[in-house]
Motif scaffolding. Structure first.
Motif, PDB file in Angstrom:
ATOM      1  N   GLY A  67     -24.602 -44.034 -42.974  1.00 59.18           N
ATOM      2  CA  GLY A  67     -23.437 -44.180 -42.097  1.00 59.18           C
ATOM      3  C   GLY A  67     -22.129 -43.723 -42.728  1.00 59.18           C
ATOM      4  N   ARG A  68     -22.186 -43.298 -43.996  1.00 59.86           N
ATOM      5  CA  ARG A  68     -20.977 -42.909 -44.729  1.00 59.86           C
ATOM      6  C   ARG A  68     -21.037 -41.480 -45.251  1.00 59.86           C
ATOM      7  N   THR A  69     -22.246 -40.971 -45.410  1.00 57.90           N
ATOM      8  CA  THR A  69     -22.419 -39.608 -45.921  1.00 57.90           C
ATOM      9  C   THR A  69     -22.567 -38.649 -44.749  1.00 57.90           C
ATOM     10  N   VAL A  70     -21.809 -37.537 -44.816  1.00 61.80           N
ATOM     11  CA  VAL A  70     -21.859 -36.533 -43.749  1.00 61.80           C
ATOM     12  C   VAL A  70     -22.084 -35.145 -44.360  1.00 61.80           C
ATOM     13  N   SER A  71     -22.774 -34.295 -43.592  1.00 58.41           N
ATOM     14  CA  SER A  71     -22.948 -32.890 -43.977  1.00 58.41           C
ATOM     15  C   SER A  71     -22.383 -32.010 -42.883  1.00 58.41           C
ATOM     16  N   ILE A  72     -21.692 -30.950 -43.306  1.00 61.95           N
ATOM     17  CA  ILE A  72     -21.125 -29.977 -42.381  1.00 61.95           C
ATOM     18  C   ILE A  72     -21.654 -28.617 -42.797  1.00 61.95           C
ATOM     19  N   SER A  73     -22.411 -28.006 -41.894  1.00 65.27           N
ATOM     20  CA  SER A  73     -23.089 -26.764 -42.225  1.00 65.27           C
ATOM     21  C   SER A  73     -22.642 -25.666 -41.277  1.00 65.27           C
ATOM     22  N   ASP A  74     -22.423 -24.463 -41.795  1.00 58.40           N
ATOM     23  CA  ASP A  74     -22.140 -23.326 -40.907  1.00 58.40           C
ATOM     24  C   ASP A  74     -22.944 -22.125 -41.359  1.00 58.40           C
ATOM     25  N   ASN A  75     -23.078 -21.149 -40.452  1.00 59.36           N
ATOM     26  CA  ASN A  75     -23.812 -19.918 -40.788  1.00 59.36           C
ATOM     27  C   ASN A  75     -22.833 -18.758 -41.017  1.00 59.36           C
ATOM     28  N   GLY A  76     -21.705 -19.064 -41.661  1.00 62.28           N
ATOM     29  CA  GLY A  76     -20.694 -18.048 -41.988  1.00 62.28           C
ATOM     30  C   GLY A  76     -21.052 -17.249 -43.230  1.00 62.28           C
ATOM     31  N   ARG A  77     -20.016 -16.672 -43.862  1.00 60.80           N
ATOM     32  CA  ARG A  77     -20.241 -15.783 -45.018  1.00 60.80           C
ATOM     33  C   ARG A  77     -20.622 -16.533 -46.275  1.00 60.80           C
ATOM     34  N   GLY A  78     -20.382 -17.830 -46.273  1.00 59.56           N
ATOM     35  CA  GLY A  78     -20.614 -18.613 -47.494  1.00 59.56           C
ATOM     36  C   GLY A  78     -19.361 -18.573 -48.345  1.00 59.56           C
ATOM     37  N   ILE A  79     -18.935 -19.721 -48.874  1.00 60.36           N
ATOM     38  CA  ILE A  79     -17.744 -19.763 -49.722  1.00 60.36           C
ATOM     39  C   ILE A  79     -18.007 -18.891 -50.951  1.00 60.36           C
ATOM     40  N   PRO A  80     -17.054 -18.030 -51.335  1.00 57.31           N
ATOM     41  CA  PRO A  80     -17.274 -17.146 -52.496  1.00 57.31           C
ATOM     42  C   PRO A  80     -17.519 -17.949 -53.781  1.00 57.31           C
ATOM     43  N   VAL A  81     -18.403 -17.445 -54.614  1.00 57.28           N
ATOM     44  CA  VAL A  81     -18.758 -18.136 -55.867  1.00 57.28           C
ATOM     45  C   VAL A  81     -18.398 -17.294 -57.096  1.00 57.28           C
ATOM     46  N   ASP A  82     -17.740 -16.153 -56.850  1.00 58.02           N
ATOM     47  CA  ASP A  82     -17.373 -15.272 -57.969  1.00 58.02           C
ATOM     48  C   ASP A  82     -16.357 -15.960 -58.873  1.00 58.02           C
ATOM     49  N   SER A 128     -13.678 -38.412 -52.562  1.00 56.39           N
ATOM     50  CA  SER A 128     -15.116 -38.616 -52.340  1.00 56.39           C
ATOM     51  C   SER A 128     -15.813 -39.118 -53.589  1.00 56.39           C
ATOM     52  N   LYS A 129     -16.655 -40.118 -53.409  1.00 59.51           N
ATOM     53  CA  LYS A 129     -17.502 -40.629 -54.497  1.00 59.51           C
ATOM     54  C   LYS A 129     -18.369 -39.485 -55.000  1.00 59.51           C
ATOM     55  N   GLN A 130     -18.909 -38.720 -54.062  1.00 62.13           N
ATOM     56  CA  GLN A 130     -19.708 -37.534 -54.402  1.00 62.13           C
ATOM     57  C   GLN A 130     -19.526 -36.468 -53.335  1.00 62.13           C
ATOM     58  N   LEU A 131     -19.465 -35.214 -53.767  1.00 60.10           N
ATOM     59  CA  LEU A 131     -19.386 -34.091 -52.824  1.00 60.10           C
ATOM     60  C   LEU A 131     -20.245 -32.961 -53.372  1.00 60.10           C
ATOM     61  N   ASP A 132     -21.128 -32.447 -52.525  1.00 58.60           N
ATOM     62  CA  ASP A 132     -22.034 -31.355 -52.901  1.00 58.60           C
ATOM     63  C   ASP A 132     -21.738 -30.153 -52.015  1.00 58.60           C
ATOM     64  N   VAL A 133     -21.682 -28.985 -52.602  1.00 61.49           N
ATOM     65  CA  VAL A 133     -21.532 -27.757 -51.818  1.00 61.49           C
ATOM     66  C   VAL A 133     -22.752 -26.884 -52.072  1.00 61.49           C
ATOM     67  N   GLN A 134     -23.368 -26.434 -50.991  1.00 65.66           N
ATOM     68  CA  GLN A 134     -24.458 -25.468 -51.097  1.00 65.66           C
ATOM     69  C   GLN A 134     -24.004 -24.206 -50.366  1.00 65.66           C
ATOM     70  N   VAL A 135     -24.080 -23.074 -51.040  1.00 62.91           N
ATOM     71  CA  VAL A 135     -23.685 -21.790 -50.455  1.00 62.91           C
ATOM     72  C   VAL A 135     -24.911 -20.885 -50.415  1.00 62.91           C
TER      73      VAL A 135
END
Ligand code: 0RA
Length: 233
Positions: A67-82, A128-135
């Motif tokens: 009830g406290r953890t949320v995920s937001i997903s999109d099919n965009g370009r992906g945040i740059p990782v360079d 945020s106690k924890q935040l994960d980003v997947q690109v």
């Protein structure tokens, strides 16, 4: 300068995170129910920008079982990782750790019409106690994890991936928000309004607590007003 060394840049980043955690109200209005939900709107808005700039077509918001953890997903370009030349850090890390990172990019590639990506992401991360980003981009998956805004490690490369996009998963810090939880009705109402105001935007809401899955779309956006629809016939 070696990345991860204790330099002026990292002191500024830590001061930024500390400022947000010390006075959250200055950045999100308060730590009540509205402030708690505001974190989610900030992250959703970054994905909405990616859709409205023509780079993504779908967003999925998931409310997890706690009830406290949320995920937001999109099919965009992906945040740059360079790697950002000045800091030796990934663009992703800069977006999620530097206050108003969007405005600090001097690279025009990161400037988009209708605003700057990443503004607000560092505030959500700090709170945020924890935040994960997947690109997902370049046929692979990248991952970075943060706790209270601080990176647990650098961006790592994971499994191969088809397509592109970004998934941000976060849990607001209970030390700051006490016993708040996400209200599925508040989320559904907000996502519905977003798709009504943005033509072509499709948002799914997956509620893992209730098992419900709703899709919001208002084809034609505000132009679905019957008066305007009639004129086109
Ligand atoms: C700046 C540049 C590029 C993508 C994004 C920002 C981006 C940000 C967010 C936030 C949520 N979803 C997002 N998706 C994309 C792409 C630059 C490039 O590929 O050349």
């Amino acid at each position: 300068m070696a990345s991860g060394s204790y330099n002026a840049e990292s002191i500024t980043v830590l001061e930024g995170l500390e400022a947000v955690r010390r006075r959250p109200g200055m950045y999100i209005g308060g730590v009540d129910k509205d402030g708690f939900h505001h974190l989610l709107w900030e992250i959703v808005d970054n994905s909405v920008d990616e859709v409205m700039n023509g780079h993504a077509s779908r967003i999925v918001v998931t409310l997890h079982k706690d009830g406290r953890t949320v995920s937001i997903s999109d099919n965009g370009r992906g945040i740059p990782v360079d790697i950002h030349p000045k800091t030796g850090k990934s663009a992703l890390e800069v977006i999620f750790t530097v206050l108003h990172a969007g405005g600090k990019f001097d690279n025009d590639a990161y400037k988009v019409s209708g605003g700057l990506h990443g503004v607000g992401a560092s505030v959500v991360n700090a709170l945020s106690k924890q935040l994960d980003v997947q690109v997902r981009r370049d046929g692979t998956t990248y991952h970075q994890q943060f706790k209270k805004g601080k990176p647990v490690g650098p961006v790592t490369k994971g499994e191969p991936s088809r397509g592109t996009g970004t998934t941000v998963t976060f849990t607001p810090d209970p030390e700051i928000f006490r016993d708040q939880a996400y209200d599925p009705e508040v989320i559904a109402e907000r996502l519905d309004v977003k798709t009504f105001l943005n033509k072509g935007l499709v948002i799914s809401f997956v509620n893992e607590k209730s098992g419900e899955n709703v899709e919001f779309r208002h084809d034609g956006g505000v132009a679905t007003d019957p008066c305007q629809t009639d004129k086109r016939q």
